[in-house]
Design a protein around this motif. Structure first.
Motif, PDB file in Angstrom:
ATOM      1  N   LEU A  36    -109.847  17.409 -32.802  1.00  0.00           N
ATOM      2  CA  LEU A  36    -111.045  17.891 -32.131  1.00  0.00           C
ATOM      3  C   LEU A  36    -111.352  19.319 -32.558  1.00  0.00           C
ATOM      4  O   LEU A  36    -112.508  19.705 -32.722  1.00  0.00           O
ATOM      5  N   GLU A  37    -110.298  20.080 -32.787  1.00  0.00           N
ATOM      6  CA  GLU A  37    -110.476  21.458 -33.256  1.00  0.00           C
ATOM      7  C   GLU A  37    -111.160  21.454 -34.627  1.00  0.00           C
ATOM      8  O   GLU A  37    -112.037  22.265 -34.891  1.00  0.00           O
ATOM      9  N   ILE A  38    -110.780  20.526 -35.489  1.00  0.00           N
ATOM     10  CA  ILE A  38    -111.426  20.428 -36.810  1.00  0.00           C
ATOM     11  C   ILE A  38    -112.906  20.056 -36.645  1.00  0.00           C
ATOM     12  O   ILE A  38    -113.777  20.626 -37.296  1.00  0.00           O
ATOM     13  N   ALA A  39    -113.187  19.129 -35.739  1.00  0.00           N
ATOM     14  CA  ALA A  39    -114.585  18.732 -35.513  1.00  0.00           C
ATOM     15  C   ALA A  39    -115.408  19.924 -35.005  1.00  0.00           C
ATOM     16  O   ALA A  39    -116.552  20.131 -35.419  1.00  0.00           O
ATOM     17  N   ARG A  40    -114.808  20.714 -34.126  1.00  0.00           N
ATOM     18  CA  ARG A  40    -115.514  21.893 -33.602  1.00  0.00           C
ATOM     19  C   ARG A  40    -115.747  22.927 -34.707  1.00  0.00           C
ATOM     20  O   ARG A  40    -116.824  23.514 -34.803  1.00  0.00           O
ATOM     21  N   THR A  41    -114.748  23.101 -35.556  1.00  0.00           N
ATOM     22  CA  THR A  41    -114.878  24.045 -36.676  1.00  0.00           C
ATOM     23  C   THR A  41    -115.988  23.600 -37.617  1.00  0.00           C
ATOM     24  O   THR A  41    -116.818  24.402 -38.051  1.00  0.00           O
ATOM     25  N   ILE A  42    -116.017  22.299 -37.918  1.00  0.00           N
ATOM     26  CA  ILE A  42    -117.038  21.786 -38.828  1.00  0.00           C
ATOM     27  C   ILE A  42    -118.431  21.970 -38.222  1.00  0.00           C
ATOM     28  O   ILE A  42    -119.367  22.404 -38.896  1.00  0.00           O
ATOM     29  N   ALA A  43    -118.566  21.660 -36.945  1.00  0.00           N
ATOM     30  CA  ALA A  43    -119.874  21.819 -36.284  1.00  0.00           C
ATOM     31  C   ALA A  43    -120.322  23.281 -36.376  1.00  0.00           C
ATOM     32  O   ALA A  43    -121.459  23.577 -36.759  1.00  0.00           O
ATOM     33  N   ARG A  44    -119.413  24.182 -36.055  1.00  0.00           N
ATOM     34  CA  ARG A  44    -119.743  25.612 -36.054  1.00  0.00           C
ATOM     35  C   ARG A  44    -120.125  26.082 -37.456  1.00  0.00           C
ATOM     36  O   ARG A  44    -121.128  26.756 -37.641  1.00  0.00           O
ATOM     37  N   ARG A  45    -119.331  25.701 -38.445  1.00  0.00           N
ATOM     38  CA  ARG A  45    -119.612  26.173 -39.808  1.00  0.00           C
ATOM     39  C   ARG A  45    -120.905  25.564 -40.343  1.00  0.00           C
ATOM     40  O   ARG A  45    -121.659  26.223 -41.052  1.00  0.00           O
ATOM     41  N   PHE A  46    -121.136  24.284 -40.030  1.00  0.00           N
ATOM     42  CA  PHE A  46    -122.390  23.678 -40.478  1.00  0.00           C
ATOM     43  C   PHE A  46    -123.562  24.450 -39.881  1.00  0.00           C
ATOM     44  O   PHE A  46    -124.517  24.799 -40.589  1.00  0.00           O
ATOM     45  N   ASN A  47    -123.471  24.705 -38.587  1.00  0.00           N
ATOM     46  CA  ASN A  47    -124.569  25.425 -37.925  1.00  0.00           C
ATOM     47  C   ASN A  47    -124.758  26.811 -38.539  1.00  0.00           C
ATOM     48  O   ASN A  47    -125.887  27.222 -38.822  1.00  0.00           O
ATOM     49  N   ASP A  48    -123.667  27.534 -38.738  1.00  0.00           N
ATOM     50  CA  ASP A  48    -123.765  28.894 -39.287  1.00  0.00           C
ATOM     51  C   ASP A  48    -124.394  28.878 -40.680  1.00  0.00           C
ATOM     52  O   ASP A  48    -125.215  29.707 -41.016  1.00  0.00           O
ATOM     53  N   ARG A  49    -123.967  27.901 -41.476  1.00  0.00           N
ATOM     54  CA  ARG A  49    -124.390  27.904 -42.871  1.00  0.00           C
ATOM     55  C   ARG A  49    -125.789  27.335 -43.073  1.00  0.00           C
ATOM     56  O   ARG A  49    -126.563  27.855 -43.855  1.00  0.00           O
ATOM     57  N   TYR A  50    -126.072  26.234 -42.356  1.00  0.00           N
ATOM     58  CA  TYR A  50    -127.303  25.507 -42.668  1.00  0.00           C
ATOM     59  C   TYR A  50    -128.351  25.527 -41.558  1.00  0.00           C
ATOM     60  O   TYR A  50    -129.479  25.095 -41.771  1.00  0.00           O
ATOM     61  N   SER A  51    -127.960  25.966 -40.405  1.00  0.00           N
ATOM     62  CA  SER A  51    -128.910  25.910 -39.299  1.00  0.00           C
ATOM     63  C   SER A  51    -128.752  27.138 -38.400  1.00  0.00           C
ATOM     64  O   SER A  51    -128.601  27.016 -37.193  1.00  0.00           O
ATOM     65  N   PRO A  52    -128.769  28.320 -39.008  1.00  0.00           N
ATOM     66  CA  PRO A  52    -128.532  29.527 -38.201  1.00  0.00           C
ATOM     67  C   PRO A  52    -129.677  29.703 -37.207  1.00  0.00           C
ATOM     68  O   PRO A  52    -130.810  29.365 -37.507  1.00  0.00           O
ATOM     69  N   GLY A  53    -129.344  30.186 -36.052  1.00  0.00           N
ATOM     70  CA  GLY A  53    -130.403  30.398 -35.062  1.00  0.00           C
ATOM     71  C   GLY A  53    -130.508  29.252 -34.094  1.00  0.00           C
ATOM     72  O   GLY A  53    -130.536  29.450 -32.885  1.00  0.00           O
ATOM     73  N   ALA A  54    -130.529  27.994 -34.601  1.00  0.00           N
ATOM     74  CA  ALA A  54    -130.635  26.846 -33.696  1.00  0.00           C
ATOM     75  C   ALA A  54    -129.545  25.854 -34.075  1.00  0.00           C
ATOM     76  O   ALA A  54    -129.692  25.113 -35.042  1.00  0.00           O
ATOM     77  N   ALA A  55    -128.443  25.852 -33.325  1.00  0.00           N
ATOM     78  CA  ALA A  55    -127.313  24.987 -33.639  1.00  0.00           C
ATOM     79  C   ALA A  55    -127.778  23.537 -33.760  1.00  0.00           C
ATOM     80  O   ALA A  55    -128.458  23.028 -32.870  1.00  0.00           O
ATOM     81  N   TYR A  56    -127.434  22.880 -34.873  1.00  0.00           N
ATOM     82  CA  TYR A  56    -127.798  21.471 -35.014  1.00  0.00           C
ATOM     83  C   TYR A  56    -126.748  20.565 -34.377  1.00  0.00           C
ATOM     84  O   TYR A  56    -127.078  19.635 -33.646  1.00  0.00           O
ATOM     85  N   PHE A  57    -125.480  20.837 -34.635  1.00  0.00           N
ATOM     86  CA  PHE A  57    -124.413  20.020 -34.026  1.00  0.00           C
ATOM     87  C   PHE A  57    -123.848  20.726 -32.796  1.00  0.00           C
ATOM     88  O   PHE A  57    -123.555  21.923 -32.863  1.00  0.00           O
TER      89      PHE A  57
END
Ligand code: TRP
Length: 356
Positions: A183-204
């Protein structure tokens, strides 16, 4: 095996679970839950008290429930057999018999959901080999399965599991302690995806763990009860099979039955199983059996399991007689999962500028 010792981060997870539980009661419709099982055998009483009961409680509270039959994950430590379709419909029958309701919950197999699997590629780019290597649950599984070599799928399966969770924007994942690293890996992936590709409005959303409060029940050999270890009491067992299985359960030579999970884990597990089935405390069971010893404890456990699961077993027999219905339930779940996954993959491609 004694109850796993909690680290401070696991303690923190347990605290977060209490907070989360209160939020769910307040606003069940604000939650989407994803959880699942590998199709490796029959679900057993340990699954029931450890996780199935919790899924049903959340479903009944009004949480949107998705259940993944993790057939690719089953490939991490075995080769699939030709009887896989029967194993999968058997799992479906187990789910429905205990009360997972296909009108309110979607059950799907991740091999049938193409776009879900494609999310693995961008997700793999968001974690390092070092991070995946540190995952203690993957290491433990390699050891338990006695694998000579670790496949690439085994190594990356927590990332695949992140795709199971994130494709449907699940924000709630009921898990046991062993699944927390995933679950920690899933949370990390969600956070990094949001930071990298969807800054401002979290997608995951960052999914949250709901730890199950029930202790692990031991198998008849004194090891952790597991559908692949041949030491479990399956939900679908008959009353006679249950009696045979519990009769051969490991106990100890101390005649007086007490509930001492640290000192006498096998006896304590039988006491706990009886208590869970009856809906009373382990102390009450231990007091009642007392000096009558392990044989009387086993008789009590057999009766308790058979009584508790008689209605589930009757329902399951009816369901198993109608494989066409079970396949239709799965087809419906797959269809919904595909619709959700296609939409997510479309959005992910768009956020990653992969639209030409
Ligand atoms: N890893 C889980 C198990 O072995 C099964 C699983 C697959 C799962 N995908 C999941 C659990 C997503 C929770 C969420 O039991």
């Amino acid at each position: 095996m004694s109850a796993p010792t909690m680290t401070s981060s696991q303690n923190a997870s347990q605290h977060r679970t209490a907070v989360l539980d209160a939020e769910i009661q307040q606003d069940p419709a604000g939650f989407r839950m994803l959880t699942g099982d590998r199709p490796t055998g029959a679900l057993h009483v340990g699954h029931y008290f450890g996780s199935l009961q919790n899924r049903i409680r959340l479903q009944d509270a009004g949480v949107d429930v998705l259940v993944v039959i993790a057939d690719y994950q089953a490939l991490t430590d075995r080769t699939l057999q030709a009887d896989l379709p029967e194993v999968v419909t058997g799992l479906l029958a187990d789910y429905l018999a205990v009360g997972i309701d296909p009108r309110r919950a979607s059950i799907f197999a991740h091999s049938q959901v193409t776009s879900l699997n494609q999310l693995l590629l961008p997700f793999l780019s968001l974690v390092s080999v070092a991070e995946i290597s540190r995952n203690p649950t993957v290491k433990a599984e390699v050891t338990t399965a006695g694998l000579a070599a670790m496949s690439g799928l085994m190594f990356t399966y927590p990332v695949h599991q992140a795709a199971d969770i994130l494709f449907c924007h699940a924000n709630l994942v009921p898990v046991g302690l062993d699944q927390l690293p995933h679950l920690e890996i899933a949370r990390t992936i969600a956070r990094r995806f949001n930071d990298r590709y969807s800054p401002g409005a979290a997608y995951f959303p960052e999914p949250r763990a709901l730890l199950s409060a029930v202790p692990v029940l031991l198998g008849t050999d004194g090891q952790k009860m597991s559908k692949s270890r041949n030491n479990s009491v399956p939900l679908r067992a008959t009353a006679d099979e249950t009696a045979q299985l519990i009769a051969r359960a490991k106990t100890d030579t101390d005649m007086v039955i007490r509930y001492e999970p640290e000192r006498r884990p096998e006896v304590a597990s039988l006491v706990m199983l009886t208590a869970l089935c009856r809906g009373c405390t382990p102390q009450e069971v231990a007091d009642e059996v007392g000096g009558r010893g392990a044989a009387a404890l086993k008789t009590a456990a057999i009766e308790a399991v058979n009584e508790r699961f008689a209605p589930v077993r009757a329902r399951r027999r009816d369901l198993a007689a109608d494989p066409g219905y079970l396949r239709a339930v799965l087809a419906g779940g797959n269809e919904r999962a595909n619709a959700i996954a296609d939409e997510t993959l479309g959005a992910v491609r768009s956020l990653m500028h992969q639209q030409y």
